[in-house]
Design a protein around this motif. Structure first.
Motif, PDB file in Angstrom:
ATOM      1  N   LYS A 188      -4.472 -23.237  23.144  1.00  0.00           N
ATOM      2  CA  LYS A 188      -4.877 -24.626  22.924  1.00  0.00           C
ATOM      3  C   LYS A 188      -3.638 -25.498  22.724  1.00  0.00           C
ATOM      4  O   LYS A 188      -2.552 -25.006  22.471  1.00  0.00           O
ATOM      5  N   VAL A 189      -3.822 -26.793  22.849  1.00  0.00           N
ATOM      6  CA  VAL A 189      -2.738 -27.770  22.756  1.00  0.00           C
ATOM      7  C   VAL A 189      -2.891 -28.563  21.459  1.00  0.00           C
ATOM      8  O   VAL A 189      -3.997 -28.984  21.112  1.00  0.00           O
ATOM      9  N   ILE A 190      -1.789 -28.762  20.762  1.00  0.00           N
ATOM     10  CA  ILE A 190      -1.811 -29.631  19.586  1.00  0.00           C
ATOM     11  C   ILE A 190      -1.641 -31.060  20.104  1.00  0.00           C
ATOM     12  O   ILE A 190      -0.634 -31.378  20.738  1.00  0.00           O
ATOM     13  N   VAL A 191      -2.633 -31.903  19.867  1.00  0.00           N
ATOM     14  CA  VAL A 191      -2.614 -33.286  20.334  1.00  0.00           C
ATOM     15  C   VAL A 191      -2.446 -34.178  19.117  1.00  0.00           C
ATOM     16  O   VAL A 191      -3.305 -34.207  18.236  1.00  0.00           O
ATOM     17  N   LEU A 192      -1.316 -34.890  19.061  1.00  0.00           N
ATOM     18  CA  LEU A 192      -1.041 -35.803  17.957  1.00  0.00           C
ATOM     19  C   LEU A 192      -1.207 -37.233  18.446  1.00  0.00           C
ATOM     20  O   LEU A 192      -0.593 -37.629  19.439  1.00  0.00           O
ATOM     21  N   GLN A 249      -8.369 -49.123  24.216  1.00  0.00           N
ATOM     22  CA  GLN A 249      -7.187 -49.187  23.363  1.00  0.00           C
ATOM     23  C   GLN A 249      -6.021 -48.455  24.016  1.00  0.00           C
ATOM     24  O   GLN A 249      -6.187 -47.742  24.998  1.00  0.00           O
ATOM     25  N   ARG A 250      -4.858 -48.626  23.427  1.00  0.00           N
ATOM     26  CA  ARG A 250      -3.654 -47.910  23.844  1.00  0.00           C
ATOM     27  C   ARG A 250      -3.655 -46.539  23.167  1.00  0.00           C
ATOM     28  O   ARG A 250      -4.073 -46.395  22.022  1.00  0.00           O
ATOM     29  N   HIS A 251      -3.159 -45.532  23.885  1.00  0.00           N
ATOM     30  CA  HIS A 251      -3.045 -44.181  23.355  1.00  0.00           C
ATOM     31  C   HIS A 251      -1.582 -43.756  23.424  1.00  0.00           C
ATOM     32  O   HIS A 251      -0.976 -43.805  24.496  1.00  0.00           O
ATOM     33  N   ASP A 252      -1.006 -43.398  22.301  1.00  0.00           N
ATOM     34  CA  ASP A 252       0.343 -42.838  22.224  1.00  0.00           C
ATOM     35  C   ASP A 252       0.208 -41.435  21.675  1.00  0.00           C
ATOM     36  O   ASP A 252      -0.107 -41.245  20.491  1.00  0.00           O
ATOM     37  N   LEU A 253       0.445 -40.452  22.533  1.00  0.00           N
ATOM     38  CA  LEU A 253       0.184 -39.064  22.183  1.00  0.00           C
ATOM     39  C   LEU A 253       1.435 -38.204  22.298  1.00  0.00           C
ATOM     40  O   LEU A 253       2.301 -38.461  23.129  1.00  0.00           O
TER      41      LEU A 253
END
Length: 89
Positions: free
Chosen positions: A41-45, A26-30
Protein backbone atom coordinates in the motif's frame (compact mmCIF):
# COMPACT_ATOMS: atom_id res chain seq x y z
CA UNK A 1 14.03 4.00 34.19
CA UNK A 2 13.02 0.76 32.46
CA UNK A 3 14.41 -0.48 29.17
CA UNK A 4 12.51 0.53 26.08
CA UNK A 5 10.73 -2.36 24.35
CA UNK A 6 10.67 -1.90 20.56
CA UNK A 7 8.17 -3.77 18.44
CA UNK A 8 10.39 -2.93 15.47
CA UNK A 9 13.07 -0.41 14.56
CA UNK A 10 13.85 -0.70 10.85
CA UNK A 11 15.36 1.57 8.26
CA UNK A 12 14.14 1.07 4.69
CA UNK A 13 14.50 2.74 1.33
CA UNK A 14 11.40 4.60 0.17
CA UNK A 15 10.44 6.54 -2.93
CA UNK A 16 8.44 9.74 -2.46
CA UNK A 17 6.39 11.41 -5.19
CA UNK A 18 5.07 14.94 -4.69
CA UNK A 19 1.95 15.81 -6.69
CA UNK A 20 -0.15 18.96 -6.82
CA UNK A 21 -3.27 19.23 -8.95
CA UNK A 22 -6.45 21.25 -9.11
CA UNK A 23 -9.65 19.22 -8.94
CA UNK A 24 -13.19 20.34 -9.57
CA UNK A 25 -13.69 21.20 -5.89
CA UNK A 26 -10.25 22.00 -4.46
CA UNK A 27 -6.48 21.88 -4.86
CA UNK A 28 -4.69 18.70 -3.78
CA UNK A 29 -1.07 18.75 -2.58
CA UNK A 30 0.02 15.20 -1.90
CA UNK A 31 3.12 13.28 -0.94
CA UNK A 32 2.97 9.62 -1.94
CA UNK A 33 5.42 7.34 -0.14
CA UNK A 34 6.19 3.96 -1.66
CA UNK A 35 8.09 1.37 0.37
CA UNK A 36 8.25 -2.36 1.06
CA UNK A 37 6.10 -1.89 4.16
CA UNK A 38 2.32 -1.97 4.49
CA UNK A 39 1.74 -4.90 2.11
CA UNK A 40 2.27 -2.85 -1.05
CA UNK A 41 0.00 0.00 0.00
CA UNK A 42 0.98 3.65 -0.45
CA UNK A 43 1.19 6.23 2.32
CA UNK A 44 -0.75 9.23 1.01
CA UNK A 45 -0.14 12.49 2.86
CA UNK A 46 -2.40 15.47 2.21
CA UNK A 47 -0.07 18.36 2.93
CA UNK A 48 -2.87 20.94 3.01
CA UNK A 49 -4.86 19.25 5.76
CA UNK A 50 -1.99 17.45 7.54
CA UNK A 51 -3.85 14.14 7.24
CA UNK A 52 -2.63 10.84 5.86
CA UNK A 53 -3.80 7.33 5.08
CA UNK A 54 -2.21 4.06 4.03
CA UNK A 55 -4.08 3.23 0.85
CA UNK A 56 -4.29 0.24 -1.44
CA UNK A 57 -6.64 -0.68 -4.27
CA UNK A 58 -8.95 -2.43 -1.79
CA UNK A 59 -9.32 0.79 0.21
CA UNK A 60 -10.24 2.77 -2.90
CA UNK A 61 -13.15 0.38 -3.51
CA UNK A 62 -14.51 0.95 0.00
CA UNK A 63 -17.28 3.53 -0.17
CA UNK A 64 -16.63 6.59 2.01
CA UNK A 65 -13.06 5.63 2.88
CA UNK A 66 -11.38 8.73 1.45
CA UNK A 67 -14.01 11.00 2.96
CA UNK A 68 -13.35 9.49 6.38
CA UNK A 69 -9.55 9.29 6.11
CA UNK A 70 -9.05 12.84 4.86
CA UNK A 71 -12.09 14.53 6.42
CA UNK A 72 -13.43 15.76 3.07
CA UNK A 73 -16.79 15.84 1.33
CA UNK A 74 -17.93 13.26 -1.21
CA UNK A 75 -17.45 15.79 -4.02
CA UNK A 76 -13.85 16.56 -3.00
CA UNK A 77 -13.11 12.88 -2.55
CA UNK A 78 -14.25 12.15 -6.13
CA UNK A 79 -11.29 14.08 -7.60
CA UNK A 80 -8.88 12.39 -5.24
CA UNK A 81 -10.36 8.97 -5.99
CA UNK A 82 -9.96 9.50 -9.75
CA UNK A 83 -6.30 10.38 -9.31
CA UNK A 84 -5.50 7.59 -6.87
CA UNK A 85 -7.20 5.00 -9.08
CA UNK A 86 -4.72 5.95 -11.81
CA UNK A 87 -1.60 5.44 -9.69
CA UNK A 88 -2.42 2.76 -7.09
CA UNK A 89 -2.51 -0.75 -8.52
Amino acid sequence: MSDRFFLYDDTTQAKTRFVSFMGEEQRHDLALIYSDRHYGKVIVLDMLSNRFAIIGQDDLKEEGYLEFAFGISEEKAADLLDFLNEIIY
